[in-house]
Design an enzyme around this catalytic site. Structure first.
Site, mmCIF file in Angstrom:
data_model
loop_
_atom_site.group_PDB
_atom_site.id
_atom_site.type_symbol
_atom_site.label_atom_id
_atom_site.label_comp_id
_atom_site.label_asym_id
_atom_site.label_seq_id
_atom_site.Cartn_x
_atom_site.Cartn_y
_atom_site.Cartn_z
ATOM 1 C CE LYS A 83 -4.163 1.228 2.622
ATOM 2 N NZ LYS A 83 -4.713 1.114 3.982
HETATM 3 C C1 E4P Z 1 -8.113 2.112 3.964
HETATM 4 O O1 E4P Z 1 -7.392 1.232 3.558
HETATM 5 C C2 E4P Z 1 -7.877 2.868 5.215
HETATM 6 O O2 E4P Z 1 -7.196 2.038 6.126
HETATM 7 C C3 E4P Z 1 -9.135 3.293 5.913
HETATM 8 O O3 E4P Z 1 -10.303 2.961 5.203
HETATM 9 C C4 E4P Z 1 -9.088 4.687 6.468
HETATM 10 O O4 E4P Z 1 -10.307 4.984 7.080
HETATM 11 P P1 E4P Z 1 -10.506 6.173 8.119
HETATM 12 O O5 E4P Z 1 -10.744 7.419 7.352
HETATM 13 O O6 E4P Z 1 -11.721 5.767 8.905
HETATM 14 O O7 E4P Z 1 -9.256 6.234 8.946
#
Ligand code: E4P
Length: 214
Positions: A83
Site C-alpha cells: 500500500k
Molecule cells: C483504507 O485502507 C484505510 O485504512 C481506511 O479505510 C481509512 O479509514 P478512516 O478514514 O476511517 O481512517
C-alpha cells in the site's frame, strides 16, 4: 462487491473470516499503532488467517525508500499487497513495483485524476477515502462514481476499493455505484446483517410456532 475488513486486530479478523464472506484485509500505520505490535509480525499473522489480498502500507514517503520497503513487505507472504500513498513518489513506486509483479494498493486517493494516474501505473487497487471527504463537507460518494466512469471509459483493470467507510449507508451506496471492493470496519460488517424487522419477524415466527405446538 468484494468485502475486506479494515483493521489490524486479530480477533476482529478471525470473527469476520468465520462469516465465510471475507475476501481480504487492509491495514494502515494508524491501525497498527492501536495494536502496539510490530507491523511485519502482525502482517504475517493476518496472512496466516486470510488467504485473500492483505494490504501492507509503507511508512516511507520518498521513492527509493518506498521501493525498498515495498519489496520487503512483499516478501512476508504471497498475498501481500503493498500500500502506497497517491503522491508523485508513490506513483513512481507503483509503476516500478507493478513492473516487478508486486501488487499495489494506492491509498489516500481524494480525486479522480489520482485514480487515473495510478491505474496507468498498473495499480492493482485504488483506495478512494469516502468518509474523510464527507468530513470536510464534500460528497465522498461522488468520487466513487467519477472513478467508475473513468475506469469504464478506458477499460482500466485497477479495482476500486472504497475506503474510509463509516456506516452501512456508505457501503450500500458503494455497491450501487459499482465499487469492486469495500474495506469496512468490523462493526459495519456486522451491521450489514441487522434490521429491526428481521428480529421482530424471527420472534413472531417463534412465538406463533410455540403457541400452536408448545
Ligand atoms: C483504507 O485502507 C484505510 O485504512 C481506511 O479505510 C481509512 O479509514 P478512516 O478514514 O476511517 O481512517
Amino acid at each position: 462487491m468484494e468485502l475486506y475488513i479494515d483493521t489490524a486486530n486479530l480477533d476482529e479478523i478471525k470473527q469476520a473470516a468465520d462469516l465465510g464472506v471475507l475476501d481480504g484485509v487492509t491495514t494502515n500505520p494508524s491501525l497498527i499503532a492501536k495494536e502496539k505490535i510490530d507491523y511485519g509480525k502482525r502482517l504475517a499473522e493476518i496472512c496466516a488467517i486470510v488467504k485473500g489480498p492483505v494490504s501492507a502500507e509503507v511508512i516511507a514517503v520518498e521513492y527509493s525508500a518506498m521501493l525498498q520497503e515495498g519489496r520487503e513487505r512483499a516478501k512476508i507472504a504471497s498475498n501481500i499487497v503493498v500500500k502506497l500513498p497517491s503522491t508523485v513518489d508513490g506513483l513512481k513506486a507503483c509503476k516500478a513495483l507493478s513492473d516487478e509483479g508486486i501488487k499495489t494498493n494506492m491509498t489516500l486517493c481524494f480525486q479522480g485524476l489520482q485514480a487515473m494516474m495510478v491505474a496507468k501505473a498498473g495499480a492493482f487497487l485504488v483506495s478512494p477515502f469516502i468518509g474523510r471527504l464527507d468530513d470536510i463537507g464534500q460528497e465522498g460518494m461522488d468520487l466513487i462514481h467519477q472513478i467508475r466512469t473513468i475506469y469504464d471509459n478506458y477499460g482500466f483493470k485497477t479495482k476500486i476499493l472504497a475506503a474510509s467507510i463509516r456506516h452501512t449507508e456508505h457501503m450500500l451506496r458503494c455497491a450501487l455505484a459499482g465499487a469492486d471492493v469495500a474495506t469496512v470496519p468490523f462493526k459495519v460488517i456486522m451491521d450489514c446483517m441487522k434490521h429491526p424487522l428481521t428480529d421482530i419477524g424471527v420472534e413472531k415466527f417463534l412465538s406463533d410456532y410455540k403457541k400452536a405446538f408448545g
